[in-house]
Motif scaffolding. Structure first.
Motif, PDB file in Angstrom:
ATOM      1  N   SER A 329     -30.220  82.247 -33.422  1.00 49.27           N
ATOM      2  CA  SER A 329     -30.829  81.037 -32.875  1.00 49.27           C
ATOM      3  C   SER A 329     -30.271  79.778 -33.538  1.00 49.27           C
ATOM      4  N   LEU A 330     -29.571  78.968 -32.778  1.00 44.66           N
ATOM      5  CA  LEU A 330     -29.145  77.679 -33.327  1.00 44.66           C
ATOM      6  C   LEU A 330     -30.300  76.686 -33.334  1.00 44.66           C
ATOM      7  N   PHE A 331     -31.364  76.984 -32.610  1.00 49.54           N
ATOM      8  CA  PHE A 331     -32.584  76.180 -32.773  1.00 49.54           C
ATOM      9  C   PHE A 331     -33.084  76.334 -34.206  1.00 49.54           C
ATOM     10  N   ASN A 332     -33.089  77.574 -34.674  1.00 44.98           N
ATOM     11  CA  ASN A 332     -33.458  77.816 -36.061  1.00 44.98           C
ATOM     12  C   ASN A 332     -32.507  77.087 -37.005  1.00 44.98           C
ATOM     13  N   ALA A 333     -31.228  77.100 -36.682  1.00 40.98           N
ATOM     14  CA  ALA A 333     -30.250  76.415 -37.545  1.00 40.98           C
ATOM     15  C   ALA A 333     -30.521  74.905 -37.581  1.00 40.98           C
ATOM     16  N   MET A 334     -30.887  74.329 -36.427  1.00 41.56           N
ATOM     17  CA  MET A 334     -31.211  72.897 -36.399  1.00 41.56           C
ATOM     18  C   MET A 334     -32.408  72.608 -37.303  1.00 41.56           C
ATOM     19  N   VAL A 335     -33.459  73.405 -37.143  1.00 42.75           N
ATOM     20  CA  VAL A 335     -34.666  73.192 -37.951  1.00 42.75           C
ATOM     21  C   VAL A 335     -34.325  73.336 -39.432  1.00 42.75           C
ATOM     22  N   SER A 392     -42.926  75.914 -20.219  1.00 47.57           N
ATOM     23  CA  SER A 392     -44.246  75.903 -19.564  1.00 47.57           C
ATOM     24  C   SER A 392     -45.234  76.842 -20.249  1.00 47.57           C
ATOM     25  N   SER A 393     -44.732  77.752 -21.100  1.00 49.31           N
ATOM     26  CA  SER A 393     -45.661  78.627 -21.824  1.00 49.31           C
ATOM     27  C   SER A 393     -46.374  77.862 -22.940  1.00 49.31           C
ATOM     28  N   PHE A 394     -45.845  76.712 -23.333  1.00 46.37           N
ATOM     29  CA  PHE A 394     -46.540  75.880 -24.321  1.00 46.37           C
ATOM     30  C   PHE A 394     -47.664  75.124 -23.636  1.00 46.37           C
ATOM     31  N   ASP A 395     -48.672  74.775 -24.435  1.00 46.55           N
ATOM     32  CA  ASP A 395     -49.766  73.972 -23.902  1.00 46.55           C
ATOM     33  C   ASP A 395     -49.299  72.543 -23.621  1.00 46.55           C
ATOM     34  N   ARG A 396     -50.026  71.891 -22.740  1.00 46.57           N
ATOM     35  CA  ARG A 396     -49.784  70.476 -22.445  1.00 46.57           C
ATOM     36  C   ARG A 396     -51.025  69.665 -22.816  1.00 46.57           C
ATOM     37  N   THR A 397     -51.553  69.960 -23.996  1.00 49.55           N
ATOM     38  CA  THR A 397     -52.739  69.224 -24.444  1.00 49.55           C
ATOM     39  C   THR A 397     -52.425  67.732 -24.526  1.00 49.55           C
ATOM     40  N   LEU A 398     -51.239  67.420 -25.018  1.00 47.54           N
ATOM     41  CA  LEU A 398     -50.806  66.024 -25.104  1.00 47.54           C
ATOM     42  C   LEU A 398     -49.749  65.738 -24.038  1.00 47.54           C
ATOM     43  N   PRO A 399     -49.706  64.485 -23.558  1.00 46.23           N
ATOM     44  CA  PRO A 399     -48.671  64.105 -22.591  1.00 46.23           C
ATOM     45  C   PRO A 399     -47.368  63.790 -23.324  1.00 46.23           C
ATOM     46  N   ARG A 408     -40.185  70.015 -29.846  1.00 44.80           N
ATOM     47  CA  ARG A 408     -41.115  71.144 -29.955  1.00 44.80           C
ATOM     48  C   ARG A 408     -40.442  72.466 -29.581  1.00 44.80           C
ATOM     49  N   ALA A 409     -39.661  72.437 -28.501  1.00 49.33           N
ATOM     50  CA  ALA A 409     -38.966  73.660 -28.074  1.00 49.33           C
ATOM     51  C   ALA A 409     -38.061  74.185 -29.182  1.00 49.33           C
ATOM     52  N   VAL A 410     -37.400  73.269 -29.881  1.00 41.99           N
ATOM     53  CA  VAL A 410     -36.498  73.672 -30.962  1.00 41.99           C
ATOM     54  C   VAL A 410     -37.305  74.188 -32.154  1.00 41.99           C
ATOM     55  N   TYR A 411     -38.308  73.443 -32.570  1.00 39.58           N
ATOM     56  CA  TYR A 411     -39.094  73.866 -33.730  1.00 39.58           C
ATOM     57  C   TYR A 411     -39.843  75.180 -33.464  1.00 39.58           C
ATOM     58  N   LEU A 412     -40.273  75.391 -32.228  1.00 37.68           N
ATOM     59  CA  LEU A 412     -41.036  76.616 -31.942  1.00 37.68           C
ATOM     60  C   LEU A 412     -40.151  77.746 -31.414  1.00 37.68           C
ATOM     61  N   SER A 413     -38.833  77.636 -31.635  1.00 35.61           N
ATOM     62  CA  SER A 413     -37.912  78.754 -31.332  1.00 35.61           C
ATOM     63  C   SER A 413     -37.978  79.210 -29.886  1.00 35.61           C
ATOM     64  N   LEU A 414     -38.074  78.268 -28.976  1.00 40.96           N
ATOM     65  CA  LEU A 414     -38.179  78.644 -27.566  1.00 40.96           C
ATOM     66  C   LEU A 414     -36.946  79.401 -27.085  1.00 40.96           C
ATOM     67  N   ASP A 415     -35.817  79.206 -27.768  1.00 39.41           N
ATOM     68  CA  ASP A 415     -34.597  79.909 -27.346  1.00 39.41           C
ATOM     69  C   ASP A 415     -34.717  81.419 -27.493  1.00 39.41           C
ATOM     70  N   LEU A 416     -35.724  81.883 -28.220  1.00 46.62           N
ATOM     71  CA  LEU A 416     -35.872  83.337 -28.369  1.00 46.62           C
ATOM     72  C   LEU A 416     -36.476  83.987 -27.128  1.00 46.62           C
ATOM     73  N   TYR A 417     -37.166  83.204 -26.304  1.00 46.98           N
ATOM     74  CA  TYR A 417     -37.809  83.839 -25.153  1.00 46.98           C
ATOM     75  C   TYR A 417     -37.919  82.930 -23.935  1.00 46.98           C
TER      76      TYR A 417
ATOM     77  N   ALA B  73     -52.165  70.298 -31.420  1.00 49.90           N
ATOM     78  CA  ALA B  73     -51.555  69.844 -30.164  1.00 49.90           C
ATOM     79  C   ALA B  73     -50.173  69.235 -30.343  1.00 49.90           C
ATOM     80  N   TYR B  74     -49.918  68.632 -31.489  1.00 50.03           N
ATOM     81  CA  TYR B  74     -48.615  67.981 -31.647  1.00 50.03           C
ATOM     82  C   TYR B  74     -47.645  68.761 -32.551  1.00 50.03           C
ATOM     83  N   ARG B  75     -47.986  70.007 -32.850  1.00 48.28           N
ATOM     84  CA  ARG B  75     -47.107  70.816 -33.704  1.00 48.28           C
ATOM     85  C   ARG B  75     -45.669  70.807 -33.168  1.00 48.28           C
ATOM     86  N   GLY B  76     -44.722  70.762 -34.080  1.00 49.13           N
ATOM     87  CA  GLY B  76     -43.318  70.802 -33.673  1.00 49.13           C
ATOM     88  C   GLY B  76     -42.783  69.478 -33.153  1.00 49.13           C
TER      89      GLY B  76
END
Lengths: 430, 430
Positions: A329-335, A392-399, A408-417, B73-76
């Protein structure tokens, strides 16, 4: 189909410090080349088919500047060791298996499948010592539609007999034969000259490799100033060399050919402990640093001063460094790049400000992309590669803005799935 | 059904340095309590139903010692800041929203759903200042079948008016009312007294909280010696205090009640820069360190000397520290704990050997579990909680042992997408 338009939330590095995002924008690909990003599709591209990725995030394909294909099978295991022990216990026994074409077929099939599924489109790859299985790996990378520089590893000392080239002549002959055999065979897969590192190569072999590089006009990929134990060992091996990088440079393997005066792409993994002279030479010779923060933690090597390198104008990209790094994961590498730069600021040198998220994104795209030419952006004139992320699997609590969604996608390793589509050189891989 | 047997590849910490694995073993749960792990099922448990998880990995539910529910909500996002700025820009405005029960309902629903789906079963949670939404969070945690200590945050200074308690009296009254309201309401969800940190609480409020703690016999959860900027600020606020932790201790909020002489569980997040006196007091008072390596990198705080703490016999567990930490994954926390300990060894103090993978696993299970009693193991007498991991999506190029598979699962973040079943206190959650 190499001409089309991608529609979605498009993100790319405008410059080293800025990510440009276009919500519901259009990224144009004409004949495999990027033609820019637009809020409204220009008239001249109106005839191209539009692939609508809806509310997803679209980023350039990532560039992995340092990865060991023949170490992939044991990634994420055996991590409680420092570099030199880790090489003996983990790396060498595994790489030795790639003399066996049946094992290579099995292991490289998995590796290439996972590279294809990853967020990376471009790779600088170390294979193993063996030319035959290295050729197999190249065939598989080509077939997968990925872009890569792949190297048969040169190493004639400091490793078990089963893994090393037994003489300089054998090494030279094997390397030349491999290069001739694959000449002109591939479109997206090129050879890269790959002396493992100075502890693995005698001075005589290094000289021969300098000649082979010139003869075949090759780029170079190796390791530099990674670990204090390794550096001390290099000092013992080359007592007359003023610094580690000079050992590559004196045989014209460090970005500049001293016989012809020409420059060539050179990628050096790590560069954690490079001194002022070495850094200056990298800058003068145009050597690219492959920053591998996960590996640098995992084998207890340290933190590379990337802020300093960027300020000096050095070219820097990111590497997963499988299997010293545990994940592709280069997302992991970025983080990790951001994280260790903060520790460097805090614990080592407060004149080196932390790397920001936009800078890390630049490293993973345009920064590493320079090794391949104009790669890592959707701007006009770049080779067109893209990855589509479904958050879209992440929540949208905040706009969130598109930029916040990307972070967020990078920090939460979205590239894995969460990768829903991938394009490389204007072709859709999935 | 609180009595059953799980069959699978069972992994748990035998001691701080050793993971015991039993391939195709049996973990027995009788009436919600663990009864040990066996290679062959003992006769006395033969009547219990066996749930066969095949070739999957079965580990104890993980323990997250430090997590801010109202920051989820704002994690990541917003990670390019140091602690004190980060609090003002990210944390406080978001926490302020939890005065609004409609927002709290939405945000806490997402939080609790994700906690339920995570690999953690036990949590020490900071909510927000507001008692009403804190009670809502407790109801939701209870309903989800998780075990938690949840705290209404106390803070009467250093934050915007909308977020702070406007007087010591108001704080005391609000806190007491909250405690009375939830008294006896929950089985697995308990209150924890939660002064945010000294910069947020006047001396008077701290004194009152010490009294409330005694009155309700509560555990304590707070922050300690996290960031150099914060520590300097605490020194200005309490110039007569010899060190940060003494500010908690002098009002009996630091593991020991000086009026009754009794000890009580106290969890302090971070403890990066604790000096010798502070460490000694933590040891004497039985204070537990919540090590949050991701956050400690993300907000540029530093590296906690966990090796030193373990050698001294301090109790240490792991925290995700959402949202200074970006992910709820305690697998990520384990990896980061190992990684930063290697950097600490390399860059700060070579007398502090790196934390090993088995030690990190211990921190995430039994280490943190001590705060809750006998939690974090399948050994006889422990509360029975378990997570079942499916690593079949990984390649099997190499014939890995169960221990290697566990290490790989942790390093490759399998908890983000590979949890197939979860048990907490003898109940199956999914």
């Amino acid at each position: 189909m190499k001409s089309f338009v991608l529609k979605g939330n498009i993100c790319y590095s405008a410059d080293q410090k800025t990510i440009r995002t276009v919500e519901g924008g259009y990224a144009v690909c004409a004949d495999g080349m990027a033609k820019g990003v637009y809020e409204t599709l220009p008239e001249e591209y109106a005839a191209l088919p539009v692939i609508d990725h809806g509310d997803m995030l679209i980023i350039p394909g990532l560039v992995d500047l340092h990865i060991h294909a023949a170490q992939y099978a044991y990634r994420g295991t055996g991590m409680d060791m420092e570099l030199m022990e880790w090489l003996d216990v983990n790396a060498f026994p595994e790489e030795g298996k790639f003399a066996d074409m049946e094992y290579a077929e099995k292991a490289y099939s998995v590796f290439v499948k996972h590279m294809r599924e990853s967020a990376s489109t471009h790779f600088v790859v170390m294979a193993s010592r063996y030319p035959k299985s290295t050729k197999l790996l190249m065939e598989k990378m080509e077939e997968a539609g990925l872009v890569s520089l792949v190297g048969k590893v040169n190493m004639n000392r400091g490793a078990p007999d089963y893994l090393r080239e037994m003489s300089e002549e054998e090494a030279a002959e094997e390397t030349r034969r491999w290069l001739v055999e694959i000449q002109g065979k591939f479109r997206h897969t090129k050879p890269v000259l790959t002396p493992r590192f100075i502890p693995s190569c005698t001075d005589g072999l290094m000289e021969i490799l300098g000649e082979i590089r010139r003869e075949f006009d090759l780029p170079v990929h190796s390791h530099l100033s990674e670990n204090l134990g390794e550096i001390e060992f290099v000092r013992e091996l080359q007592p007359d060399s003023p610094f580690y990088g000079a050992g590559y440079d004196r045989v014209s393997l460090f970005g500049k050919d001293h016989v012809t005066g020409k420059h060539f792409p050179t990628v050096m993994g790590h560069c954690i402990w490079s001194g002022e002279e070495e850094i200056r030479m990298m800058l003068e010779n145009g050597v690219t640093v492959a920053h591998c923060p996960a590996c640098n933690m995992n084998v207890s090597s340290g933190i590379a001063p990337i802020r300093k390198y960027l300020d000096m104008g050095l070219n820097v990209g990111l590497g997963s460094d499988i299997a010293g790094g545990h994940t592709v994961s280069l997302f992991n590498a970025m983080v990790n790049a951001v994280q260790v730069s903060k520790l460097y600021w805090r614990l080592v040198d407060q004149s080196c400000a932390a790397i920001t998220f936009p800078e890390a994104f630049h490293l993973a795209t345009k920064g590493g992309g320079q090794v391949f030419g104009k790669v890592g952006s959707f701007e006009d004139g770049y080779e067109f590669s893209a990855v589509v992320l479904d958050d879209s699997s992440f929540d949208r609590t905040l706009p969130l803005t598109v930029l916040q969604r990307l972070e967020r996608a990078v920090y939460l390793s979205l590239d894995l799935y969460g990768i829903r589509a991938k394009y490389c050189c204007g072709e859709r891989l999935f």
